[in-house]
Design a protein around this motif. Structure first.
Motif, PDB file in Angstrom:
ATOM      1  N   ALA A 255     -78.234  42.453 -17.597  1.00  0.00           N
ATOM      2  CA  ALA A 255     -79.088  41.968 -18.679  1.00  0.00           C
ATOM      3  C   ALA A 255     -78.945  40.466 -18.828  1.00  0.00           C
ATOM      4  CB  ALA A 255     -78.711  42.653 -19.996  1.00  0.00           C
ATOM      5  N   ALA A 256     -80.034  39.834 -19.252  1.00  0.00           N
ATOM      6  CA  ALA A 256     -80.011  38.388 -19.429  1.00  0.00           C
ATOM      7  C   ALA A 256     -79.173  38.016 -20.642  1.00  0.00           C
ATOM      8  CB  ALA A 256     -81.429  37.861 -19.587  1.00  0.00           C
ATOM      9  N   LYS A 257     -78.333  37.009 -20.507  1.00  0.00           N
ATOM     10  CA  LYS A 257     -77.521  36.532 -21.623  1.00  0.00           C
ATOM     11  C   LYS A 257     -78.307  35.505 -22.439  1.00  0.00           C
ATOM     12  CE  LYS A 257     -73.234  36.971 -18.972  1.00  0.00           C
ATOM     13  NZ  LYS A 257     -72.061  36.254 -18.424  1.00  0.00           N
ATOM     14  N   PRO A 258     -77.975  35.339 -23.700  1.00  0.00           N
ATOM     15  CA  PRO A 258     -78.659  34.316 -24.505  1.00  0.00           C
ATOM     16  C   PRO A 258     -78.313  32.922 -24.001  1.00  0.00           C
ATOM     17  CG  PRO A 258     -76.788  35.215 -25.697  1.00  0.00           C
ATOM     18  CD  PRO A 258     -76.960  36.074 -24.475  1.00  0.00           C
ATOM     19  N   ASP A 259     -79.184  31.993 -24.288  1.00  0.00           N
ATOM     20  CA  ASP A 259     -78.971  30.605 -23.869  1.00  0.00           C
ATOM     21  C   ASP A 259     -78.048  29.926 -24.873  1.00  0.00           C
ATOM     22  OD1 ASP A 259     -79.080  28.164 -22.675  1.00  0.00           O
ATOM     23  OD2 ASP A 259     -81.075  27.651 -23.440  1.00  0.00           O
ATOM     24  N   THR A 260     -76.743  30.120 -24.691  1.00  0.00           N
ATOM     25  CA  THR A 260     -75.752  29.554 -25.602  1.00  0.00           C
ATOM     26  C   THR A 260     -75.309  28.187 -25.102  1.00  0.00           C
ATOM     27  OG1 THR A 260     -74.962  31.779 -26.154  1.00  0.00           O
ATOM     28  CG2 THR A 260     -73.509  29.934 -26.692  1.00  0.00           C
ATOM     29  N   ASP A 261     -75.481  27.177 -25.925  1.00  0.00           N
ATOM     30  CA  ASP A 261     -75.078  25.818 -25.590  1.00  0.00           C
ATOM     31  C   ASP A 261     -73.626  25.628 -26.019  1.00  0.00           C
ATOM     32  OD1 ASP A 261     -74.551  22.942 -25.916  1.00  0.00           O
ATOM     33  OD2 ASP A 261     -76.692  22.695 -25.483  1.00  0.00           O
ATOM     34  N   ILE A 262     -72.714  25.581 -25.056  1.00  0.00           N
ATOM     35  CA  ILE A 262     -71.284  25.527 -25.348  1.00  0.00           C
ATOM     36  C   ILE A 262     -70.914  24.268 -26.138  1.00  0.00           C
ATOM     37  CG2 ILE A 262     -68.997  25.285 -24.299  1.00  0.00           C
ATOM     38  CD1 ILE A 262     -69.895  27.227 -22.142  1.00  0.00           C
ATOM     39  N   SER A 263     -71.448  23.140 -25.743  1.00  0.00           N
ATOM     40  CA  SER A 263     -71.124  21.886 -26.437  1.00  0.00           C
ATOM     41  C   SER A 263     -71.578  21.932 -27.892  1.00  0.00           C
ATOM     42  CB  SER A 263     -71.767  20.697 -25.730  1.00  0.00           C
ATOM     43  OG  SER A 263     -71.214  20.521 -24.438  1.00  0.00           O
TER      44      SER A 263
ATOM     45  N   PRO B  20     -79.732  49.321 -21.879  1.00  0.00           N
ATOM     46  CA  PRO B  20     -79.027  48.694 -23.005  1.00  0.00           C
ATOM     47  C   PRO B  20     -79.953  47.826 -23.861  1.00  0.00           C
ATOM     48  CG  PRO B  20     -78.588  47.479 -20.986  1.00  0.00           C
ATOM     49  CD  PRO B  20     -79.389  48.694 -20.589  1.00  0.00           C
ATOM     50  N   ALA B  21     -79.773  47.925 -25.158  1.00  0.00           N
ATOM     51  CA  ALA B  21     -80.478  47.055 -26.100  1.00  0.00           C
ATOM     52  C   ALA B  21     -79.413  46.327 -26.901  1.00  0.00           C
ATOM     53  CB  ALA B  21     -81.369  47.879 -27.019  1.00  0.00           C
ATOM     54  N   TYR B  22     -79.394  44.990 -26.794  1.00  0.00           N
ATOM     55  CA  TYR B  22     -78.329  44.191 -27.383  1.00  0.00           C
ATOM     56  C   TYR B  22     -78.705  43.607 -28.736  1.00  0.00           C
ATOM     57  CZ  TYR B  22     -75.924  44.333 -22.915  1.00  0.00           C
ATOM     58  OH  TYR B  22     -75.278  44.758 -21.795  1.00  0.00           O
ATOM     59  N   ASN B  23     -77.724  43.546 -29.598  1.00  0.00           N
ATOM     60  CA  ASN B  23     -77.824  42.785 -30.841  1.00  0.00           C
ATOM     61  C   ASN B  23     -77.038  41.504 -30.600  1.00  0.00           C
ATOM     62  OD1 ASN B  23     -77.958  41.828 -33.442  1.00  0.00           O
ATOM     63  ND2 ASN B  23     -76.433  43.239 -34.254  1.00  0.00           N
ATOM     64  N   TRP B  24     -77.731  40.485 -30.106  1.00  0.00           N
ATOM     65  CA  TRP B  24     -77.064  39.254 -29.695  1.00  0.00           C
ATOM     66  C   TRP B  24     -76.592  38.451 -30.903  1.00  0.00           C
ATOM     67  CZ3 TRP B  24     -75.837  39.275 -24.826  1.00  0.00           C
ATOM     68  CH2 TRP B  24     -76.676  39.860 -23.875  1.00  0.00           C
ATOM     69  N   ASN B  25     -75.459  37.802 -30.762  1.00  0.00           N
ATOM     70  CA  ASN B  25     -74.962  36.878 -31.781  1.00  0.00           C
ATOM     71  C   ASN B  25     -75.573  35.499 -31.563  1.00  0.00           C
ATOM     72  OD1 ASN B  25     -73.093  38.513 -33.265  1.00  0.00           O
ATOM     73  ND2 ASN B  25     -71.659  38.378 -31.549  1.00  0.00           N
ATOM     74  N   SER B  26     -75.994  34.865 -32.629  1.00  0.00           N
ATOM     75  CA  SER B  26     -76.466  33.489 -32.529  1.00  0.00           C
ATOM     76  C   SER B  26     -75.263  32.550 -32.459  1.00  0.00           C
ATOM     77  CB  SER B  26     -77.331  33.131 -33.742  1.00  0.00           C
ATOM     78  OG  SER B  26     -76.527  33.085 -34.922  1.00  0.00           O
ATOM     79  N   GLU B  27     -75.517  31.295 -32.120  1.00  0.00           N
ATOM     80  CA  GLU B  27     -74.430  30.308 -32.115  1.00  0.00           C
ATOM     81  C   GLU B  27     -73.809  30.181 -33.504  1.00  0.00           C
ATOM     82  OE1 GLU B  27     -75.975  26.675 -30.592  1.00  0.00           O
ATOM     83  OE2 GLU B  27     -76.374  27.478 -28.592  1.00  0.00           O
TER      84      GLU B  27
END
Length: 206
Positions: free
Chosen positions: A46-54, A151-158
């Motif tokens: 599954a594709a991961k969210p585009d989380t900007d680490i910095s 799978p259906a994800y409940n992604w966490n935001s930054e």
């Protein structure tokens, strides 16, 4: 299923693992449980969210200073040296799949400070504090539900990840003491994300 594990005791609540270490008073070693095979397998497809680490690092930095400001303490300056040390260690934990203030070779945060030529010496009465470290482990997702094997994800935001990490630290006596130590002047936050979606966070102080 969610679990939260604290360095000084264990509390079940959310998929957040946190630990602290200071050169003035240290906590024992602890290792987190690995992610479930089901979660790992699901994330790989599954594709991961585009989380900007910095950006996430700076959100945590800002929330830490908000907690200090509430209590009349000075803000911690951002240290590029401590940031570099912290991020390198988070990357090591993510890459080698461990969670502890000591790496598999038994080296602690003071070794990492020394490796970078970073010296921290804060006079506290007749004592000298050499720094401190908090670590945490979160997930990119809050939950996952399988519908016909999909799978259906409940992604966490930054913002949700940053808030969860800081709240976890503030709800733990030792971590909170590190964050609210009046004589610390700077910090660095470093984050790494493993292939199975675990978010490793290291916070170093001086």
């Amino acid at each position: 299923m969610h679990m939260r594990s604290l360095a000084r005791g264990t509390l079940c609540a959310a998929l957040l693992v946190i630990m602290l270490f200071t050169a003035c008073a240290s906590a024992g070693r602890e290792r987190s449980s690995p992610a479930s095979k089901a979660a790992t397998s699901a994330l790989s497809g599954a594709a991961k969210p585009d989380t900007d680490i910095s950006r996430l690092e700076m959100k945590i930095h800002a929330l830490i200073n908000q907690e200090r400001k509430k209590r009349g303490l000075s803000a911690l300056a951002w240290s590029e040296d401590l940031h570099r040390i912290a991020r390198r260690y988070s990357r090591d934990m993510a890459r080698r799949d461990f969670f502890s203030h000591h790496d598999p070779e038994g080296r602690g945060f003071m070794d990492r400070y020394n490796d970078e030529g970073f010296a921290c010496k804060r006079k506290v009465g007749n004592a000298t504090c050499l720094g401190a470290e908090n670590i945490a482990q979160e997930n990119l997702y809050a939950s996952v539900v399988y519908l016909n094997g999909v799978p259906a994800y409940n992604w966490n935001s930054e913002d949700e990840i940053a808030s969860s990490v800081v709240k976890g630290w503030m709800n733990s006596k030792g971590h909170r003491e590190n964050i609210l130590t009046a004589y610390f002047r700077q910090q660095g936050v470093g984050i790494a994300i493993s292939d199975d979606g675990r978010v490793y966070v290291t916070e170093n102080f001086c």
